[in-house]
Design a protein around this motif. Structure first.
Motif, mmCIF file in Angstrom:
data_model
loop_
_atom_site.group_PDB
_atom_site.id
_atom_site.type_symbol
_atom_site.label_atom_id
_atom_site.label_comp_id
_atom_site.label_asym_id
_atom_site.label_seq_id
_atom_site.Cartn_x
_atom_site.Cartn_y
_atom_site.Cartn_z
ATOM 1 N N GLY A 202 0.388 -5.042 -15.002
ATOM 2 C CA GLY A 202 1.528 -4.591 -14.209
ATOM 3 C C GLY A 202 1.103 -3.732 -13.033
ATOM 4 N N ALA A 203 -0.083 -3.101 -13.138
ATOM 5 C CA ALA A 203 -0.538 -2.229 -12.055
ATOM 6 C C ALA A 203 -0.870 -3.038 -10.804
ATOM 7 C CB ALA A 203 -1.765 -1.428 -12.503
ATOM 8 N N ILE A 204 -1.172 -4.334 -10.977
ATOM 9 C CA ILE A 204 -1.578 -5.141 -9.814
ATOM 10 C C ILE A 204 -0.405 -5.320 -8.832
ATOM 11 C CG2 ILE A 204 -2.438 -7.408 -9.087
ATOM 12 C CD1 ILE A 204 -4.048 -7.396 -11.751
ATOM 13 N N PRO A 205 0.760 -5.822 -9.288
ATOM 14 C CA PRO A 205 1.880 -5.896 -8.320
ATOM 15 C C PRO A 205 2.296 -4.530 -7.789
ATOM 16 C CG PRO A 205 2.587 -6.606 -10.523
ATOM 17 C CD PRO A 205 1.099 -6.496 -10.561
ATOM 18 N N VAL A 206 2.166 -3.475 -8.616
ATOM 19 C CA VAL A 206 2.505 -2.131 -8.116
ATOM 20 C C VAL A 206 1.576 -1.771 -6.961
ATOM 21 C CG1 VAL A 206 2.549 0.323 -8.686
ATOM 22 C CG2 VAL A 206 3.460 -1.331 -10.311
ATOM 23 N N THR A 207 0.264 -2.038 -7.151
ATOM 24 C CA THR A 207 -0.705 -1.725 -6.096
ATOM 25 C C THR A 207 -0.385 -2.510 -4.827
ATOM 26 O OG1 THR A 207 -2.326 -1.451 -7.839
ATOM 27 C CG2 THR A 207 -3.170 -1.629 -5.589
ATOM 28 N N ILE A 208 -0.112 -3.803 -4.996
ATOM 29 C CA ILE A 208 0.157 -4.654 -3.822
ATOM 30 C C ILE A 208 1.381 -4.143 -3.064
ATOM 31 C CG2 ILE A 208 0.869 -6.971 -3.099
ATOM 32 C CD1 ILE A 208 -0.843 -8.020 -5.474
ATOM 33 N N THR A 209 2.452 -3.823 -3.798
ATOM 34 C CA THR A 209 3.665 -3.391 -3.101
ATOM 35 C C THR A 209 3.476 -2.016 -2.460
ATOM 36 O OG1 THR A 209 4.492 -2.678 -5.260
ATOM 37 C CG2 THR A 209 5.332 -4.753 -4.411
ATOM 38 N N LEU A 210 2.675 -1.145 -3.100
ATOM 39 C CA LEU A 210 2.442 0.173 -2.497
ATOM 40 C C LEU A 210 1.638 0.030 -1.201
ATOM 41 C CD1 LEU A 210 1.723 2.565 -5.510
ATOM 42 C CD2 LEU A 210 3.737 2.463 -4.067
ATOM 43 N N PHE B 134 11.706 -1.051 -2.169
ATOM 44 C CA PHE B 134 12.507 -1.742 -3.185
ATOM 45 C C PHE B 134 11.619 -2.631 -4.052
ATOM 46 C CE2 PHE B 134 14.979 -5.587 -4.327
ATOM 47 C CZ PHE B 134 15.839 -4.981 -5.241
ATOM 48 N N LEU B 135 10.721 -3.381 -3.385
ATOM 49 C CA LEU B 135 9.837 -4.268 -4.150
ATOM 50 C C LEU B 135 8.929 -3.458 -5.083
ATOM 51 C CD1 LEU B 135 8.809 -6.892 -1.427
ATOM 52 C CD2 LEU B 135 10.568 -7.067 -3.201
ATOM 53 N N SER B 136 8.448 -2.299 -4.606
ATOM 54 C CA SER B 136 7.579 -1.510 -5.485
ATOM 55 C C SER B 136 8.377 -0.930 -6.652
ATOM 56 C CB SER B 136 6.854 -0.412 -4.702
ATOM 57 O OG SER B 136 7.771 0.455 -4.138
ATOM 58 N N ALA B 137 9.656 -0.625 -6.412
ATOM 59 C CA ALA B 137 10.484 -0.154 -7.524
ATOM 60 C C ALA B 137 10.616 -1.256 -8.578
ATOM 61 C CB ALA B 137 11.861 0.255 -7.019
ATOM 62 N N LEU B 138 10.808 -2.510 -8.112
ATOM 63 C CA LEU B 138 10.880 -3.638 -9.050
ATOM 64 C C LEU B 138 9.568 -3.773 -9.810
ATOM 65 C CD1 LEU B 138 12.679 -6.550 -7.138
ATOM 66 C CD2 LEU B 138 13.600 -5.012 -8.878
ATOM 67 N N ALA B 139 8.441 -3.637 -9.084
ATOM 68 C CA ALA B 139 7.134 -3.807 -9.726
ATOM 69 C C ALA B 139 6.907 -2.721 -10.783
ATOM 70 C CB ALA B 139 6.024 -3.764 -8.667
ATOM 71 N N VAL B 140 7.285 -1.483 -10.451
ATOM 72 C CA VAL B 140 7.115 -0.390 -11.422
ATOM 73 C C VAL B 140 7.985 -0.641 -12.657
ATOM 74 C CG1 VAL B 140 7.528 2.063 -11.822
ATOM 75 C CG2 VAL B 140 6.430 1.327 -9.723
ATOM 76 N N GLY C 174 1.666 -2.624 0.696
ATOM 77 C CA GLY C 174 2.612 -3.181 1.661
ATOM 78 C C GLY C 174 3.514 -2.106 2.246
ATOM 79 N N TRP C 175 3.891 -1.165 1.406
ATOM 80 C CA TRP C 175 4.740 -0.047 1.833
ATOM 81 C C TRP C 175 4.003 0.827 2.850
ATOM 82 C CZ3 TRP C 175 7.451 3.521 -2.305
ATOM 83 C CH2 TRP C 175 8.252 4.457 -1.657
ATOM 84 N N PHE C 176 2.733 1.081 2.543
ATOM 85 C CA PHE C 176 1.953 1.974 3.408
ATOM 86 C C PHE C 176 1.615 1.314 4.736
ATOM 87 C CE2 PHE C 176 -2.343 3.042 4.870
ATOM 88 C CZ PHE C 176 -2.126 4.345 5.242
ATOM 89 N N TRP C 177 1.314 -0.001 4.708
ATOM 90 C CA TRP C 177 0.779 -0.668 5.899
ATOM 91 C C TRP C 177 1.809 -0.665 7.023
ATOM 92 C CZ3 TRP C 177 -4.251 -2.117 6.090
ATOM 93 C CH2 TRP C 177 -4.660 -2.757 7.256
ATOM 94 N N PRO C 178 1.475 -0.041 8.173
ATOM 95 C CA PRO C 178 2.475 0.055 9.251
ATOM 96 C C PRO C 178 2.606 -1.270 9.998
ATOM 97 C CG PRO C 178 0.433 1.142 9.878
ATOM 98 C CD PRO C 178 0.215 0.618 8.494
ATOM 99 N N SER C 179 3.831 -1.589 10.414
ATOM 100 C CA SER C 179 4.009 -2.798 11.213
ATOM 101 C C SER C 179 3.463 -2.541 12.612
ATOM 102 C CB SER C 179 5.489 -3.171 11.284
ATOM 103 O OG SER C 179 6.167 -2.257 12.122
ATOM 104 N N ARG C 180 3.107 -3.630 13.292
ATOM 105 C CA ARG C 180 2.568 -3.505 14.650
ATOM 106 C C ARG C 180 3.590 -2.797 15.548
ATOM 107 N NH1 ARG C 180 -0.819 -8.575 15.459
ATOM 108 N NH2 ARG C 180 -2.319 -7.389 14.239
#
Lengths: 198, 280
Positions: free
Chosen positions: B247-255, B224-230, B257-263
């Motif tokens: 604008g690519a910076i928040p997109v990169t950060i949210t992507l 959802f956050l990456s959709a907002l960033a895009v 975050g999306w990829f990074w798996p939780s413990r």
């Protein structure tokens, strides 16, 4: 009517190459981006047929930094190949080592890329020639940047904790994409640096 | 069924007038006339809207669990179908008589009134047909006959589920060995997919043989956050090209975050993990 159920509990939870869903996604991405590269290169040569003087008034871009980057790119294929092999055997130590090497190569490449931009000897607003040269270099830089960030994230992940097995698949697909970045640089290098000299 | 026949009938006429328009000599006469308006509506309404209505009537029972009224359905079809041809067929003739596109009025001496009036009558007929359709949907939602799982005795898998389908679709995935699985059931089901985490069966793309079990990521706010960033990036790019760069910076950060798996996700997946065969 009813017969023995099909038990799939023994199946693996991930797979390499064409068995992986993201492999197909990456392939599709490379197909689209490759088409964009081809379209940009075609634009360069189309614009060239529209004018008498090419490059218009500027000298062609300095050969040194572009060629240096071609060499760095081709050399980085070696750790990339070793990394790809290590992922398929899931050797964590080797994967970490070659990932770090990949990050260092990316940094070197991006540093030299900065100088490439400074020594293009043209401006992106001055002429159609300048615009398409900047567009080509920016397009390729965007891909190097994307893959460098990917590599940094995967390196951090591989050092952070014991990874799931399928993270090795992620790294191997990153290697495949990196080959695309390397190989696409050859025609773009030839277009930007060699074509204006003939 | 009727809508699909309507689609064939209308779309074939639209296709043939398309062939006519592709002829240079004819097109130089008909370009920008009502003949083109007639042609494109035969293609678009015939090719897209009739099949959409057909599909809606076909899957309505699956979506809602209730049948549409067949009597009202036939009324709405015939009103729309006849109304459509009464509206758009005269436009061929108007175009041949020289009426140009995109005009709101014309000289009374042109002699186009009769056919235009006919087209207007047709348009109201279409409207009436659509009104009957809306009434049919609203009525059937409340009082339609219960559909059951497969009111059409159809062969494809969606009809094996109750109507409306539960969010998880199948409790156990059926084994499919035919293109018409409900007509030639294998009688077998898939077992062994972990039930306590999100997991799905993945098959080989060419042979559809079960290949591995895909462990899906846990629910996360990052998509959802990456959709907002895009969205933010593209809105900013309307005003300045630098919107793409910053604008690519928040997109990169949210992507990331999306990829990074939780413990938690990693440890759960590791418990279920089965490695594929690795080269020595």
């Amino acid at each position: 009517m009813s017969s023995a159920p099909l038990d799939v509990s023994h199946l693996p939870t991930y797979g390499y190459g064409t068995r992986s869903l993201t492999w197909w996604g990456t392939m599709g991405m490379m197909l689209i981006e490759g088409t964009v590269f081809l379209a940009a290169i075609a634009t360069y040569f189309y614009l060239r047929t529209r004018v008498n003087l090419w490059p218009p008034e500027d000298p062609p871009p300095d050969l040194f930094f572009g060629t240096l980057n071609l060499i760095i790119m081709l050399l980085s294929g070696v750790p990339n190949h070793l990394l790809s092999r290590a992922t398929h055997c899931e050797r964590l130590g080797a994967v970490r080592l070659w990932l770090v090497a990949g990050v260092l190569f990316s940094l070197a490449f991006l540093l030299v890329r900065t100088f490439e931009f400074l020594f293009l000897n043209t401006t992106y607003t001055g002429s159609a020639y300048g615009s398409i040269v900047f567009a080509l270099l920016t397009l390729h830089t965007a891909h190097v940047l994307t893959d460098s960030i990917d590599t940094v994230v995967l390196t951090a992940l591989m050092f952070a904790e014991k990874p799931e097995g399928r993270r090795f698949v992620d790294v191997s697909e990153n290697c495949m994409y990196y080959w695309f970045v390397i190989l696409s640089w050859i025609p773009i290098y030839l277009t930007i640096y060699i074509a204006p000299r003939y | 069924m009727l809508f699909v026949v309507g689609f064939f009938f209308t779309f074939i006429i639209g296709g043939l007038t398309g062939v006519m328009l592709a002829s240079m000599t004819l097109d130089s006469q008909l370009h920008d006339t009502y003949f083109v308006v007639a042609h494109l509506h035969y293609v678009l309404i015939g090719g897209a809207v009739f099949p959409l209505f057909g599909g809606f009537h076909y899957w309505f029972p699956k979506m809602t669990g209730r049948m549409l009224s067949e009597r009202l359905g036939k009324w709405s079809f015939w009103l729309v179908f006849i109304g459509f041809h009464v509206t758009f067929f005269p436009m061929h003739v108007l175009g041949l008589h020289g009426m140009t596109r995109r005009i709101y009025t014309y000289s009374p001496t042109a002699g186009w009134e009769g056919l235009n009036l006919l087209a207007t009558v047709g348009a109201f007929t279409i409207g009436a047909g659509l009104l009957v359709f809306v009434i049919n949907v609203l009525r059937s939602l409340r009082r339609g006959e219960r559909a059951g799982a497969n009111p059409w005795q159809a062969p494809t898998l969606e009809w094996a589920m109750p109507s409306p389908p539960p969010p998880y679709n199948f409790v156990r995935i059926p084994v499919v060995t035919s293109r018409a699985p409900l007509w030639e059931p294998s009688g077998r089901e898939v077992t062994g997919i972990p039930a306590s985490i999100h997991a799905s069966l993945t098959t080989r793309f060419d042979s559809a043989v079960p290949d591995h079990i895909y462990l899906a990521p846990e629910p996360s706010i990052w998509p959802f956050l990456s959709a907002l960033a895009v969205t933010g990036m593209f809105i900013a790019s309307i005003f300045t090209p630098w919107g793409l760069v910053w604008g690519a910076i928040p997109v990169t950060i949210t992507l990331i975050g999306w990829f990074w798996p939780s413990r938690h996700e990693t440890s759960t997946h590791l418990r279920y993990e089965v490695k594929p065969e690795l080269p020595a």
